[in-house]
Design a protein around this motif. Sequence first.
Motif, mmCIF file in Angstrom:
data_model
loop_
_atom_site.group_PDB
_atom_site.id
_atom_site.type_symbol
_atom_site.label_atom_id
_atom_site.label_comp_id
_atom_site.label_asym_id
_atom_site.label_seq_id
_atom_site.Cartn_x
_atom_site.Cartn_y
_atom_site.Cartn_z
ATOM 1 N N LEU A 24 -3.022 15.879 -15.051
ATOM 2 C CA LEU A 24 -2.840 15.920 -16.506
ATOM 3 C C LEU A 24 -1.811 14.888 -16.953
ATOM 4 N N GLU A 25 -0.755 14.754 -16.174
ATOM 5 C CA GLU A 25 0.291 13.777 -16.495
ATOM 6 C C GLU A 25 -0.258 12.353 -16.416
ATOM 7 N N LYS A 26 -1.082 12.098 -15.419
ATOM 8 C CA LYS A 26 -1.603 10.755 -15.182
ATOM 9 C C LYS A 26 -2.773 10.412 -16.116
ATOM 10 N N ASN A 27 -3.764 11.283 -16.180
ATOM 11 C CA ASN A 27 -5.003 10.966 -16.885
ATOM 12 C C ASN A 27 -5.112 11.599 -18.272
ATOM 13 N N GLY A 28 -4.530 12.762 -18.450
ATOM 14 C CA GLY A 28 -4.575 13.428 -19.748
ATOM 15 C C GLY A 28 -5.855 14.171 -20.044
ATOM 16 N N ASN A 29 -6.823 14.154 -19.129
ATOM 17 C CA ASN A 29 -8.071 14.871 -19.370
ATOM 18 C C ASN A 29 -7.847 16.368 -19.164
ATOM 19 N N PRO A 30 -8.186 17.174 -20.172
ATOM 20 C CA PRO A 30 -7.964 18.617 -20.036
ATOM 21 C C PRO A 30 -8.889 19.241 -18.994
ATOM 22 N N TYR A 31 -8.494 20.390 -18.506
ATOM 23 C CA TYR A 31 -9.286 21.155 -17.550
ATOM 24 C C TYR A 31 -9.835 22.396 -18.236
ATOM 25 N N VAL A 32 -11.109 22.659 -18.018
ATOM 26 C CA VAL A 32 -11.719 23.914 -18.448
ATOM 27 C C VAL A 32 -11.724 24.821 -17.232
ATOM 28 N N ILE A 33 -11.109 25.977 -17.376
ATOM 29 C CA ILE A 33 -11.029 26.925 -16.273
ATOM 30 C C ILE A 33 -12.045 28.038 -16.518
ATOM 31 N N THR A 34 -12.824 28.322 -15.482
ATOM 32 C CA THR A 34 -13.851 29.348 -15.615
ATOM 33 C C THR A 34 -13.448 30.604 -14.853
ATOM 34 N N GLN A 35 -13.954 31.709 -15.351
ATOM 35 C CA GLN A 35 -13.762 32.986 -14.672
ATOM 36 C C GLN A 35 -15.112 33.696 -14.707
ATOM 37 N N ASN A 36 -15.590 34.070 -13.563
ATOM 38 C CA ASN A 36 -16.920 34.676 -13.438
ATOM 39 C C ASN A 36 -18.003 33.783 -14.027
ATOM 40 N N GLY A 37 -17.854 32.476 -13.853
ATOM 41 C CA GLY A 37 -18.866 31.520 -14.285
ATOM 42 C C GLY A 37 -18.842 31.156 -15.755
ATOM 43 N N GLU A 38 -17.910 31.704 -16.521
ATOM 44 C CA GLU A 38 -17.821 31.398 -17.950
ATOM 45 C C GLU A 38 -16.477 30.769 -18.265
ATOM 46 N N ALA A 39 -16.484 29.866 -19.230
ATOM 47 C CA ALA A 39 -15.238 29.217 -19.640
ATOM 48 C C ALA A 39 -14.249 30.278 -20.113
ATOM 49 N N SER A 40 -13.040 30.193 -19.598
ATOM 50 C CA SER A 40 -12.023 31.194 -19.899
ATOM 51 C C SER A 40 -10.821 30.592 -20.615
ATOM 52 N N MET A 41 -10.463 29.365 -20.242
ATOM 53 C CA MET A 41 -9.299 28.720 -20.852
ATOM 54 C C MET A 41 -9.383 27.217 -20.683
ATOM 55 N N VAL A 42 -8.560 26.529 -21.444
ATOM 56 C CA VAL A 42 -8.434 25.078 -21.341
ATOM 57 C C VAL A 42 -6.978 24.778 -21.058
ATOM 58 N N ILE A 43 -6.741 23.935 -20.092
ATOM 59 C CA ILE A 43 -5.382 23.512 -19.764
ATOM 60 C C ILE A 43 -5.266 22.040 -20.128
ATOM 61 N N GLU A 44 -4.239 21.727 -20.907
ATOM 62 C CA GLU A 44 -4.015 20.349 -21.315
ATOM 63 C C GLU A 44 -2.539 20.015 -21.173
ATOM 64 N N HIS A 45 -2.226 18.740 -21.171
ATOM 65 C CA HIS A 45 -0.845 18.290 -21.054
ATOM 66 C C HIS A 45 -0.094 18.679 -22.323
ATOM 67 N N VAL A 46 1.174 18.945 -22.181
ATOM 68 C CA VAL A 46 1.980 19.403 -23.307
ATOM 69 C C VAL A 46 2.006 18.377 -24.447
ATOM 70 N N SER A 47 1.964 17.097 -24.129
ATOM 71 C CA SER A 47 1.971 16.078 -25.193
ATOM 72 C C SER A 47 0.688 16.152 -26.022
ATOM 73 N N GLN A 48 -0.444 16.429 -25.388
ATOM 74 C CA GLN A 48 -1.694 16.600 -26.126
ATOM 75 C C GLN A 48 -1.608 17.821 -27.030
ATOM 76 N N PHE A 49 -1.045 18.900 -26.506
ATOM 77 C CA PHE A 49 -0.888 20.119 -27.289
ATOM 78 C C PHE A 49 -0.014 19.862 -28.515
ATOM 79 N N GLN A 50 1.091 19.162 -28.322
ATOM 80 C CA GLN A 50 2.001 18.873 -29.433
ATOM 81 C C GLN A 50 1.339 17.991 -30.481
#
Length: 92
Positions: A24-50
């Motif tokens: 995330l620090e290097k590329n900035g591309n967010p991650y979609v995290i799945t749980q039981n095969g379905e999208a559950s959350m998105v993780i992004e760098h704090v600068s993108q969030f801000q």
Amino acid sequence: MQSLTNIRSISYLKSHAAQISEDLEKNGNPYVITQNGEASMVIEHVSQFQEKEALIAALKIIALGEQDRLLGKGITAEESRAQLLATRLTRK
């Protein structure tokens, strides 16, 4: 809009959290995290969030201003300039 190429399971997140953080620090591309095969959350760098939070705040201010304009509240640009000039002259 960014393509969602980083789709990972929650177990991957648990075992690779440090690697995800570095990516995330290097590329900035967010991650979609799945749980039981379905999208559950998105993780992004704090600068993108801000940046997103600042954009949302600006859009809210614009929307409030537009509401006021439609209700006939507010003043013209000429009236605003006159008020600014009057304020400057009284402060001198």
